[in-house]
Design a protein around this motif. Structure first.
Motif, mmCIF file in Angstrom:
data_model
loop_
_atom_site.group_PDB
_atom_site.id
_atom_site.type_symbol
_atom_site.label_atom_id
_atom_site.label_comp_id
_atom_site.label_asym_id
_atom_site.label_seq_id
_atom_site.Cartn_x
_atom_site.Cartn_y
_atom_site.Cartn_z
ATOM 1 N N UNK A 44 0.836 -1.207 0.000
ATOM 2 C CA UNK A 44 0.000 0.000 0.000
ATOM 3 C C UNK A 44 0.875 1.264 0.000
ATOM 4 N N UNK A 45 1.938 1.279 0.803
ATOM 5 C CA UNK A 45 2.824 2.445 0.845
ATOM 6 C C UNK A 45 3.513 2.658 -0.515
ATOM 7 N N UNK A 46 3.890 1.552 -1.163
ATOM 8 C CA UNK A 46 4.534 1.663 -2.467
ATOM 9 C C UNK A 46 3.562 2.226 -3.502
ATOM 10 N N UNK A 47 2.311 1.716 -3.509
ATOM 11 C CA UNK A 47 1.319 2.196 -4.460
ATOM 12 C C UNK A 47 0.964 3.655 -4.198
ATOM 13 N N UNK A 48 0.970 4.039 -2.923
ATOM 14 C CA UNK A 48 0.697 5.443 -2.591
ATOM 15 C C UNK A 48 1.792 6.352 -3.132
ATOM 16 N N UNK A 49 3.028 5.833 -3.149
ATOM 17 C CA UNK A 49 4.134 6.629 -3.702
ATOM 18 C C UNK A 49 3.991 6.838 -5.205
ATOM 19 N N UNK A 50 3.199 5.970 -5.854
ATOM 20 C CA UNK A 50 2.947 6.103 -7.289
ATOM 21 C C UNK A 50 1.648 6.879 -7.561
ATOM 22 N N UNK A 51 1.167 7.581 -6.568
ATOM 23 C CA UNK A 51 0.002 8.450 -6.681
ATOM 24 C C UNK A 51 -1.340 7.695 -6.721
ATOM 25 N N UNK A 52 -1.363 6.450 -6.294
ATOM 26 C CA UNK A 52 -2.626 5.735 -6.160
ATOM 27 C C UNK A 52 -3.261 6.166 -4.830
ATOM 28 N N UNK A 53 -4.521 6.574 -4.913
ATOM 29 C CA UNK A 53 -5.149 7.163 -3.726
ATOM 30 C C UNK A 53 -6.326 6.339 -3.183
ATOM 31 N N UNK A 54 -6.824 5.377 -3.949
ATOM 32 C CA UNK A 54 -7.983 4.595 -3.515
ATOM 33 C C UNK A 54 -7.774 3.117 -3.814
ATOM 34 N N UNK A 55 -8.505 2.291 -3.058
ATOM 35 C CA UNK A 55 -8.471 0.853 -3.303
ATOM 36 C C UNK A 55 -9.896 0.336 -3.385
ATOM 37 N N UNK A 56 -10.020 -0.866 -3.964
ATOM 38 C CA UNK A 56 -11.276 -1.611 -3.926
ATOM 39 C C UNK A 56 -10.952 -2.986 -3.373
ATOM 40 N N UNK A 57 -11.706 -3.429 -2.361
ATOM 41 C CA UNK A 57 -11.423 -4.715 -1.726
ATOM 42 C C UNK A 57 -12.690 -5.551 -1.670
ATOM 43 N N UNK A 58 -12.548 -6.875 -1.685
ATOM 44 C CA UNK A 58 -13.724 -7.765 -1.675
ATOM 45 C C UNK A 58 -14.343 -7.861 -0.285
ATOM 46 N N UNK A 59 -15.647 -7.954 -0.248
ATOM 47 C CA UNK A 59 -16.367 -8.033 1.023
ATOM 48 C C UNK A 59 -16.506 -9.456 1.537
ATOM 49 N N UNK A 60 -16.415 -10.429 0.655
ATOM 50 C CA UNK A 60 -16.662 -11.815 1.063
ATOM 51 C C UNK A 60 -15.408 -12.684 1.017
ATOM 52 N N UNK A 61 -14.322 -12.125 0.530
ATOM 53 C CA UNK A 61 -13.062 -12.867 0.438
ATOM 54 C C UNK A 61 -11.991 -12.185 1.276
ATOM 55 N N UNK A 62 -10.917 -12.933 1.578
ATOM 56 C CA UNK A 62 -9.764 -12.325 2.247
ATOM 57 C C UNK A 62 -9.124 -11.302 1.316
ATOM 58 N N UNK A 63 -8.773 -10.173 1.866
ATOM 59 C CA UNK A 63 -8.089 -9.149 1.079
ATOM 60 C C UNK A 63 -6.590 -9.386 1.175
ATOM 61 N N UNK A 64 -5.973 -9.569 0.012
ATOM 62 C CA UNK A 64 -4.524 -9.740 -0.018
ATOM 63 C C UNK A 64 -3.991 -9.024 -1.249
ATOM 64 N N UNK A 65 -2.731 -9.242 -1.533
ATOM 65 C CA UNK A 65 -2.096 -8.537 -2.655
ATOM 66 C C UNK A 65 -2.721 -8.887 -3.992
ATOM 67 N N UNK A 66 -3.437 -10.010 -4.062
ATOM 68 C CA UNK A 66 -4.058 -10.416 -5.323
ATOM 69 C C UNK A 66 -5.475 -9.860 -5.475
ATOM 70 N N UNK A 67 -6.182 -9.704 -4.384
ATOM 71 C CA UNK A 67 -7.597 -9.308 -4.476
ATOM 72 C C UNK A 67 -7.821 -7.803 -4.311
ATOM 73 N N UNK A 68 -6.867 -7.103 -3.746
ATOM 74 C CA UNK A 68 -7.006 -5.647 -3.586
ATOM 75 C C UNK A 68 -6.598 -4.959 -4.879
ATOM 76 N N UNK A 69 -7.446 -4.051 -5.359
ATOM 77 C CA UNK A 69 -7.165 -3.281 -6.562
ATOM 78 C C UNK A 69 -6.891 -1.824 -6.191
ATOM 79 N N UNK A 70 -5.945 -1.190 -6.891
ATOM 80 C CA UNK A 70 -5.535 0.175 -6.590
ATOM 81 C C UNK A 70 -5.959 1.117 -7.717
ATOM 82 N N UNK A 71 -6.382 2.340 -7.330
ATOM 83 C CA UNK A 71 -6.865 3.320 -8.299
ATOM 84 C C UNK A 71 -6.351 4.709 -7.917
ATOM 85 N N UNK A 72 -6.254 5.545 -8.944
ATOM 86 C CA UNK A 72 -5.761 6.907 -8.706
ATOM 87 C C UNK A 72 -6.899 7.878 -8.410
ATOM 88 N N UNK A 73 -8.116 7.505 -8.735
ATOM 89 C CA UNK A 73 -9.266 8.373 -8.462
ATOM 90 C C UNK A 73 -10.349 7.584 -7.747
#
Length: 381
Positions: free
Chosen positions: A15-44
């Motif tokens: 998350x800190x690395x993605x924030x350094x690339x100007x990513x400001x938001x994430x989308x995470x699953x509600x019914x699955x474990x959130x990990x590096x594969x299921x979390x998506x990063x977005x700039x807006x």
């Protein structure tokens, strides 16, 4: 957001690395474990919200959140002390919220304890400098800890043959947990009286409060000098005296003020009398200070070279001082002035006698010199 506690540090680094690339938001699953594969990063935020609306499939519901919130929540987990080296499901957002609420509650308690301690110390000082000493320290603390809305403390004292009871009134603020010392009610009983004389003295947050001893002196009918402040905060000096003929709606006697512009000069009034202490600056200062507190103060009067102990009190209303003999019988003003006049006349007579004696000695000495000179002239012839 469900995570595996063992993934907390990996997710934080990601998350800190993605924030350094100007990513400001994430989308995470509600019914699955959130990990590096299921979390998506977005700039807006719009990109994250759109992703949540069109999930990869119908059962994978997603939710968006700021990446800063994810980073903060992961730091809370890591710093909370729970084990992050074993596999364990954890509701990240719920855990972080619980930790923050606990920390906030602890900080509030610490702040409250600090505030209450400062409040206690302030009240203790206020009691001390109002003449009640340190006898109430423990009682005051216990009352405050009980959280009572209002409470009273009582002090009994004896002044000579008089007994006086003071009831101190405390009240908790409606807006905070602070307590205030609002007033104290005095009941003075004279030795020869069945009924007591009562008066309430109100307390302010400045240093101009009437002390317990000053209250007794006022109840005795004497005057007290105080540095006071107007409602606007302007300082002024005034003599105070109770008018026992007038009461207000609460049954309190009227408190007369003789302001500094009234023209009462205590020192000048004392100097009209033959008081020995006025000849020494230290004793003079002590005498003035005692009288300003409303005390009936002993003083040494000197009349025709004879010293006698008397008592004086300030009388600002009539711009003089009252004098009492050693039996506390009032000496009228004219009698005291006559004593002063007698002393001055005695000094004047003594001075005149000395001057006459000096003149006679000088004449005698001149006569002797004349005789010697005449004899000398005769011998010369």
């Amino acid at each position: 957001m469900l995570i595996n506690t063992a993934d907390a540090e990996i997710l934080l680094s990601l998350a800190q690395e993605m924030a350094s690339y100007k990513y400001r938001y994430i989308a995470y699953p509600l019914t699955l474990l959130s990990d590096s594969d299921t979390i998506q990063f977005f700039k807006t935020s719009m990109g994250a919200e759109d992703y949540c609306l069109v999930g990869l499939n119908d059962i994978d519901y997603f939710k968006s959140m700021p990446i800063d919130s994810l980073i903060n929540n992961l730091k809370i987990v890591i710093h909370s002390g729970i084990h992050t080296y074993c596999d364990k499901e954890l509701d990240l957002n719920g855990f972080a919220r619980q930790q923050m609420e606990s920390r906030e509650k602890l900080e509030n308690n610490l702040n409250l304890n600090t505030m209450n301690q400062k409040n206690l110390e302030f009240l203790k000082d206020q009691l001390k400098y109002t003449g009640f000493g340190e006898t109430f320290d423990q009682d005051l603390k216990e009352k405050m800890l009980n959280g009572e809305k209002e409470f009273k403390l009582m002090k009994e004292g004896v002044y000579g043959t008089d007994s006086m009871t003071a009831v101190l009134n405390f009240k908790k603020s409606d807006q905070s947990d602070l307590y205030f010392f609002n007033s104290y009610h005095v009941n003075l009983k004279k030795e020869d009286s069945k009924e007591g004389l009562e008066q309430t003295f109100y307390i302010s947050n400045n240093s101009s409060n009437i002390t317990l001893k000053e209250a007794y002196n006022l109840m005795e009918g004497r005057s007290v000098n105080k540095d006071l402040k107007t409602r606007e905060g302007e300082a002024y000096n005034s003599w105070l005296k109770i008018d026992f003929k007038v009461t207000d709606d609460n049954g309190n006697f009227k408190l007369d003020h003789y302001h500094q512009n009234y023209g009462y000069d205590l020192e000048a009034s004392l100097e009209k009398h033959s008081i020995k202490e006025l000849n020494t600056s230290k004793y003079k200062e002590d005498l003035l200070n005692s009288l300003k507190k409303g005390n009936l103060q002993s003083a040494t009067f000197v009349v025709a070279g004879v010293e006698s102990k008397m008592y004086v009190e300030a009388n600002p209303q009539f711009k003089t001082v009252n004098v009492y003999d050693d039996n506390f019988q009032r000496i009228n003003h004219r009698e005291s002035k006559d004593q002063k006049k007698s002393e001055l006349e005695g000094k004047s007579i003594s001075q005149d006698s000395k001057e006459k004696h000096d003149v006679a000695d000088e004449a005698s000495e001149n006569g002797e010199k004349g005789k010697k000179q005449k004899r000398k002239q005769t011998n010369s012839i």
